[in-house]
Design a protein around this motif. Structure first.
Motif, PDB file in Angstrom:
ATOM      1  N   ALA A   3       0.837  -1.206   0.000  1.00 54.75           N
ATOM      2  CA  ALA A   3       0.000   0.000   0.000  1.00 54.75           C
ATOM      3  C   ALA A   3       0.869   1.251   0.000  1.00 54.75           C
ATOM      4  O   ALA A   3       0.574   2.225  -0.700  1.00 54.75           O
ATOM      5  N   GLU A   4       1.951   1.228   0.754  1.00 52.31           N
ATOM      6  CA  GLU A   4       2.851   2.382   0.789  1.00 52.31           C
ATOM      7  C   GLU A   4       3.516   2.602  -0.575  1.00 52.31           C
ATOM      8  O   GLU A   4       3.701   3.734  -1.012  1.00 52.31           O
ATOM      9  N   ALA A   5       3.870   1.504  -1.264  1.00 49.90           N
ATOM     10  CA  ALA A   5       4.479   1.614  -2.593  1.00 49.90           C
ATOM     11  C   ALA A   5       3.484   2.192  -3.591  1.00 49.90           C
ATOM     12  O   ALA A   5       3.851   3.008  -4.439  1.00 49.90           O
ATOM     13  N   VAL A   6       2.225   1.782  -3.498  1.00 53.83           N
ATOM     14  CA  VAL A   6       1.190   2.330  -4.390  1.00 53.83           C
ATOM     15  C   VAL A   6       1.023   3.816  -4.121  1.00 53.83           C
ATOM     16  O   VAL A   6       0.989   4.641  -5.036  1.00 53.83           O
ATOM     17  N   ILE A   7       0.925   4.192  -2.847  1.00 56.09           N
ATOM     18  CA  ILE A   7       0.744   5.600  -2.475  1.00 56.09           C
ATOM     19  C   ILE A   7       1.927   6.437  -2.960  1.00 56.09           C
ATOM     20  O   ILE A   7       1.753   7.553  -3.470  1.00 56.09           O
TER      21      ILE A   7
END
Length: 153
Positions: A3-7
């Motif tokens: 999720a952090e990589a997507v954000i």
């Protein structure tokens, strides 16, 4: 971590694939590249399947009562779970609790089937006390049925 990589990548343009361009008032269409476009088929309303919840009648009485309903459409077949239960039921103990009643244009009538025909039919089902639980319009495409035939049809 995912999720952090997507954000972290939000609002970035793709580096490998061609970026999509969504303009206002343009409908996105999926097309197969190199395929010839097919002309649209002529779509014609040809009947309706009326599904009922039936707790009162056996297959013979049900067929008599529903076939007595007069309309521009004629009762063609009554099925339950894909098996024909009217006319000429060949099942020893047919399930008649949930039935599909197929109405098609009378072969002697060349008038096109209209949505009003279906509405009138539903009003007659209501007046006769049938519990209509669903309908499905039947269409022909270029003169060929766009719906499945029931067993025995």
């Amino acid at each position: 971590e995912f999720a952090e990589a997507v954000i972290a990548r939000l609002r970035q343009k793709p580096t490998i694939f061609k970026p999509a361009n969504y303009e206002k008032n343009v409908q996105a269409r999926i097309e197969c590249y190199g395929a010839a476009r097919k002309p649209l088929a002529k779509k014609t309303l040809s009947g309706v399947d009326i599904f009922i919840d039936n707790a009162h009648y056996n297959e013979k009485v049900l067929g008599e009562k529903i076939s007595a309903i007069k309309n521009n459409l004629m009762l063609s077949i009554i099925t339950s779970r894909g098996l024909k239960i009217w006319p000429n039921c060949m099942i020893d103990a047919p399930y008649v609790g949930h039935c599909s009643c197929r109405f098609l244009r009378d072969k002697n009538n060349q008038d096109p089937v209209t949505h009003q025909d279906i509405i009138d039919l539903l009003q007659q089902f209501n007046s006769a006390g049938f519990d209509v639980i669903k309908t499905e319009n039947l269409y022909d495409f270029d003169g060929k049925p766009g719906y499945s035939m029931a067993q025995g049809e």
